[in-house]
Design a protein around this motif. Structure first.
Motif, PDB file in Angstrom:
ATOM      1  N   ARG A 177     -42.434  91.494 -23.544  1.00 54.15           N
ATOM      2  CA  ARG A 177     -43.600  91.741 -22.685  1.00 54.15           C
ATOM      3  C   ARG A 177     -44.610  92.706 -23.308  1.00 54.15           C
ATOM      4  O   ARG A 177     -45.716  92.859 -22.789  1.00 54.15           O
ATOM      5  N   MET A 178     -44.215  93.397 -24.348  1.00 55.15           N
ATOM      6  CA  MET A 178     -45.038  94.498 -24.822  1.00 55.15           C
ATOM      7  C   MET A 178     -46.375  94.054 -25.409  1.00 55.15           C
ATOM      8  O   MET A 178     -47.323  94.847 -25.476  1.00 55.15           O
ATOM      9  N   SER A 179     -46.498  92.795 -25.800  1.00 55.25           N
ATOM     10  CA  SER A 179     -47.792  92.313 -26.292  1.00 55.25           C
ATOM     11  C   SER A 179     -48.836  92.298 -25.179  1.00 55.25           C
ATOM     12  O   SER A 179     -50.036  92.225 -25.454  1.00 55.25           O
ATOM     13  N   ALA A 180     -48.378  92.389 -23.914  1.00 55.31           N
ATOM     14  CA  ALA A 180     -49.299  92.413 -22.781  1.00 55.31           C
ATOM     15  C   ALA A 180     -49.798  93.820 -22.467  1.00 55.31           C
ATOM     16  O   ALA A 180     -50.650  93.993 -21.589  1.00 55.31           O
ATOM     17  N   VAL A 181     -49.285  94.825 -23.169  1.00 56.81           N
ATOM     18  CA  VAL A 181     -49.774  96.193 -22.988  1.00 56.81           C
ATOM     19  C   VAL A 181     -51.040  96.346 -23.803  1.00 56.81           C
ATOM     20  O   VAL A 181     -50.996  96.373 -25.040  1.00 56.81           O
ATOM     21  N   ARG A 182     -52.175  96.448 -23.139  1.00 60.90           N
ATOM     22  CA  ARG A 182     -53.474  96.416 -23.838  1.00 60.90           C
ATOM     23  C   ARG A 182     -54.224  97.750 -23.775  1.00 60.90           C
ATOM     24  O   ARG A 182     -55.293  97.864 -24.364  1.00 60.90           O
ATOM     25  N   VAL A 183     -53.706  98.715 -23.046  1.00 68.51           N
ATOM     26  CA  VAL A 183     -54.404 100.001 -22.911  1.00 68.51           C
ATOM     27  C   VAL A 183     -53.941 100.953 -24.018  1.00 68.51           C
ATOM     28  O   VAL A 183     -52.883 100.755 -24.620  1.00 68.51           O
ATOM     29  N   PRO A 184     -54.709 102.009 -24.295  1.00 70.96           N
ATOM     30  CA  PRO A 184     -54.261 103.002 -25.283  1.00 70.96           C
ATOM     31  C   PRO A 184     -52.921 103.613 -24.885  1.00 70.96           C
ATOM     32  O   PRO A 184     -52.633 103.830 -23.704  1.00 70.96           O
ATOM     33  N   CYS A 185     -52.102 103.882 -25.892  1.00 68.91           N
ATOM     34  CA  CYS A 185     -50.797 104.508 -25.688  1.00 68.91           C
ATOM     35  C   CYS A 185     -50.627 105.677 -26.646  1.00 68.91           C
ATOM     36  O   CYS A 185     -51.308 105.754 -27.675  1.00 68.91           O
ATOM     37  N   THR A 186     -49.722 106.566 -26.292  1.00 65.19           N
ATOM     38  CA  THR A 186     -49.350 107.660 -27.188  1.00 65.19           C
ATOM     39  C   THR A 186     -47.898 108.013 -26.926  1.00 65.19           C
ATOM     40  O   THR A 186     -47.396 107.821 -25.811  1.00 65.19           O
ATOM     41  N   ILE A 187     -47.206 108.517 -27.954  1.00 70.89           N
ATOM     42  CA  ILE A 187     -45.813 108.939 -27.820  1.00 70.89           C
ATOM     43  C   ILE A 187     -45.700 110.388 -28.281  1.00 70.89           C
ATOM     44  O   ILE A 187     -46.266 110.777 -29.303  1.00 70.89           O
ATOM     45  N   LEU A 188     -44.964 111.182 -27.509  1.00 72.23           N
ATOM     46  CA  LEU A 188     -44.701 112.572 -27.862  1.00 72.23           C
ATOM     47  C   LEU A 188     -43.193 112.778 -27.853  1.00 72.23           C
ATOM     48  O   LEU A 188     -42.505 112.360 -26.921  1.00 72.23           O
ATOM     49  N   ALA A 189     -42.659 113.401 -28.887  1.00 74.24           N
ATOM     50  CA  ALA A 189     -41.214 113.596 -29.003  1.00 74.24           C
ATOM     51  C   ALA A 189     -40.905 114.966 -29.589  1.00 74.24           C
ATOM     52  O   ALA A 189     -41.710 115.534 -30.333  1.00 74.24           O
ATOM     53  N   LEU A 224     -43.986  98.036 -31.136  1.00 72.93           N
ATOM     54  CA  LEU A 224     -44.288  97.105 -30.048  1.00 72.93           C
ATOM     55  C   LEU A 224     -45.528  97.497 -29.254  1.00 72.93           C
ATOM     56  O   LEU A 224     -45.957  96.755 -28.366  1.00 72.93           O
ATOM     57  N   LEU A 225     -46.114  98.642 -29.581  1.00 77.19           N
ATOM     58  CA  LEU A 225     -47.274  99.137 -28.849  1.00 77.19           C
ATOM     59  C   LEU A 225     -48.568  98.798 -29.594  1.00 77.19           C
ATOM     60  O   LEU A 225     -48.540  98.379 -30.758  1.00 77.19           O
ATOM     61  N   PRO A 226     -49.723  98.956 -28.942  1.00 78.34           N
ATOM     62  CA  PRO A 226     -50.990  98.616 -29.603  1.00 78.34           C
ATOM     63  C   PRO A 226     -51.156  99.330 -30.944  1.00 78.34           C
ATOM     64  O   PRO A 226     -50.708 100.472 -31.122  1.00 78.34           O
ATOM     65  N   ALA A 227     -51.782  98.663 -31.872  1.00 80.72           N
ATOM     66  CA  ALA A 227     -52.027  99.237 -33.201  1.00 80.72           C
ATOM     67  C   ALA A 227     -52.766 100.565 -33.071  1.00 80.72           C
ATOM     68  O   ALA A 227     -53.683 100.697 -32.266  1.00 80.72           O
ATOM     69  N   GLY A 228     -52.346 101.526 -33.865  1.00 78.98           N
ATOM     70  CA  GLY A 228     -52.990 102.836 -33.836  1.00 78.98           C
ATOM     71  C   GLY A 228     -52.357 103.816 -32.882  1.00 78.98           C
ATOM     72  O   GLY A 228     -52.800 104.971 -32.800  1.00 78.98           O
ATOM     73  N   THR A 229     -51.325 103.400 -32.154  1.00 80.51           N
ATOM     74  CA  THR A 229     -50.637 104.323 -31.251  1.00 80.51           C
ATOM     75  C   THR A 229     -50.003 105.448 -32.066  1.00 80.51           C
ATOM     76  O   THR A 229     -49.219 105.190 -32.976  1.00 80.51           O
ATOM     77  N   PRO A 230     -50.307 106.702 -31.743  1.00 74.28           N
ATOM     78  CA  PRO A 230     -49.723 107.807 -32.517  1.00 74.28           C
ATOM     79  C   PRO A 230     -48.345 108.209 -31.996  1.00 74.28           C
ATOM     80  O   PRO A 230     -48.032 108.045 -30.816  1.00 74.28           O
ATOM     81  N   LEU A 231     -47.538 108.730 -32.900  1.00 71.48           N
ATOM     82  CA  LEU A 231     -46.271 109.368 -32.554  1.00 71.48           C
ATOM     83  C   LEU A 231     -46.399 110.826 -32.968  1.00 71.48           C
ATOM     84  O   LEU A 231     -46.459 111.140 -34.157  1.00 71.48           O
TER      85      LEU A 231
END
Length: 249
Positions: free
Chosen positions: A177-189, A208-215
């Motif tokens: 389903r993750m290809s349907a996630v179209r909004v900006p995302c970010t990950i913090l760890a 699996l998240l939009p291109a450019g999503t930062p970690l």
């Protein structure tokens, strides 16, 4: 016409409760409002009538969004809440501007050995195990009152919600389903997270998240980022809100 203000909707970790975000909410105010409901079977929330699957929790969050009449919002998902946030985002709900993931459970089955899973199942309702878990999954020293809050939240989790996540929800695979996630995302760890290391996010979630999503990594922090690093979390969310708002212009 003035722009509708952005709201953060925060979803807590397994065996936790919404008040884990209290410090973050205070740091974001008054510029941003943060809402953090208890998820069904956790905190003060009763078991949900709709069930305990990831999708059932996403349904409940969608109902909360409608109840609160949220029209511009960013979903913040911590650990278990991260997987629920991604399930919701894949539906492309109206008003969703972005998804911020804090040490998230991946959209793929969560990496956990059968031994660790069964040990966690058997730890339900045991004060000593709850206190040990609170110590083990944090890397930064917390005030006694917060440690006690974490333990209390663990112990008031219903057995049904406890076991449903360990045996079923954490094992669900949402990757298709993750290809349907179209909004900006970010990950913090946190770099000291013993539950899900940054490498898990890099391998299981980020691709699996939009291109450019930062970690982004917080040095010296463990799994409970809203408790351990509220200032860093608030700073990230404030910056992410600006990015999300710019993306809608």
């Amino acid at each position: 016409m003035p722009e509708i203000p952005l709201t953060f909707l925060a979803l807590h970790y397994w065996a936790g409760a919404g008040h884990e975000f209290d410090q973050v909410a205070a740091l974001l105010a008054p510029g941003y409002r943060l809402l953090a409901p208890d998820l069904g079977g956790f905190g003060s929330a009763p078991l949900p009538a709709g069930g305990l699957t990831v999708d059932a929790y996403a349904d409940a969050v969608a109902a909360f969004i409608e109840q609160e009449k949220l029209r511009r919002y960013v979903v913040v998902g911590h650990s278990m809440g991260g997987k629920i946030a991604l399930a919701l985002a894949a539906r492309q709900p109206a008003g969703l501007l972005g998804v911020a993931l804090l040490s998230p459970s991946p959209p793929t089955p969560e990496p956990m050995t059968d031994h660790d899973r069964q040990a966690s199942v058997q730890a339900w309702g045991q004060p000593g195990e709850a206190a040990k878990t609170a110590r083990d999954i944090t890397a930064r020293t917390l005030p006694a009152r917060l440690h006690q809050q974490i333990v209390a939240d663990n112990l008031r989790t219903t057995r049904a919600a406890w076991e449903a996540w360990l045996l079923h929800g954490s094992r669900e695979n949402l990757s298709a389903r993750m290809s349907a996630v179209r909004v900006p995302c970010t990950i913090l760890a946190g770099d000291q997270d013993p539950v899900m290391s940054p490498s898990v996010h890099g391998l299981e979630t980020l691709p699996l998240l939009p291109a450019g999503t930062p970690l982004e990594i917080i040095n010296g922090a463990g799994h409970l980022l809203p408790y351990e690093a509220p200032t860093e979390v608030a700073d990230l969310l404030r910056a992410f809100a600006g990015r999300c708002q710019a993306a809608t212009v």
